[in-house]
Scaffold this motif. Structure first.
Motif, mmCIF file in Angstrom:
data_model
loop_
_atom_site.group_PDB
_atom_site.id
_atom_site.type_symbol
_atom_site.label_atom_id
_atom_site.label_comp_id
_atom_site.label_asym_id
_atom_site.label_seq_id
_atom_site.Cartn_x
_atom_site.Cartn_y
_atom_site.Cartn_z
ATOM 1 N N ARG A 147 0.840 -1.212 0.000
ATOM 2 C CA ARG A 147 0.000 0.000 0.000
ATOM 3 C C ARG A 147 0.874 1.260 0.000
ATOM 4 O O ARG A 147 0.586 2.223 -0.710
ATOM 5 C CB ARG A 147 -0.937 0.002 1.204
ATOM 6 N N TYR A 148 1.942 1.239 0.771
ATOM 7 C CA TYR A 148 2.863 2.383 0.827
ATOM 8 C C TYR A 148 3.508 2.613 -0.544
ATOM 9 O O TYR A 148 3.549 3.732 -1.040
ATOM 10 C CB TYR A 148 3.925 2.128 1.893
ATOM 11 N N GLU A 195 1.098 4.122 -2.888
ATOM 12 C CA GLU A 195 0.920 5.541 -2.589
ATOM 13 C C GLU A 195 2.063 6.364 -3.190
ATOM 14 O O GLU A 195 1.835 7.423 -3.780
ATOM 15 C CB GLU A 195 0.873 5.733 -1.066
ATOM 16 N N ARG A 243 1.442 6.458 -6.984
ATOM 17 C CA ARG A 243 0.348 7.382 -7.343
ATOM 18 C C ARG A 243 0.798 8.843 -7.239
ATOM 19 O O ARG A 243 0.369 9.684 -8.024
ATOM 20 C CB ARG A 243 -0.874 7.147 -6.458
#
Length: 144
Positions: free
Chosen positions: A29-30, A33, A36
């Protein structure tokens, strides 16, 4: 400016202990992020030093020496890295502070280091041109 977040090794990472499912998901997830936000350049975990090779140069102009791992002092070894490209040192610190504990258990440690850019190393126009050409070629190279 580019910065490398160097994840320090632990006894567990050197023993080849894989991250928990929860930690793997948190790191994914990091990294998503970072991607993105457009700052992620690379993010990789490394095998333990037991499968590493160290090349040293014990004598100026001499032949390099090859040493097989494992290497001692886990706290001096690297378990992985994340390379980011950001606008400032402060932004790099902000991103590093958001990384989940890379080993869990309160054992994680990250070293944040700025990457030299070619103009910091040389002012030779020919050398800088060759460096830019090489970097352009690397970014165009398809993965096999």
């Amino acid at each position: 400016m580019r910065f490398m977040m160097i994840v320090k090794a632990t006894k567990d990472s050197e023993a080849g202990v894989m991250p928990s499912h929860e930690l793997f998901d948190a790191m994914a997830r990091y990294n998503e992020e970072l991607a993105r936000a457009g700052v992620l350049v690379a993010a990789e975990g490394l095998h333990p030093s037991s499968s590493a090779i160290r090349i040293s140069y014990p004598e100026p102009g001499g032949k390099p020496k090859v040493l097989d791992g494992p290497f001692t002092e886990a706290k001096e070894l690297i378990a992985g890295f994340t390379l980011i490209e950001v606008k400032s040192r402060e932004e790099a610190i902000q991103w590093a502070m958001r990384m989940p504990d890379p080993h869990g258990f309160g054992e994680g440690e990250i070293e944040l280091r700025q990457v030299f850019e070619a103009p910091e190393l040389t002012q030779d126009p020919e050398a800088l041109s060759k460096e830019m050409e090489m970097r352009a070629q690397v970014t165009r190279k398809p993965r096999s």
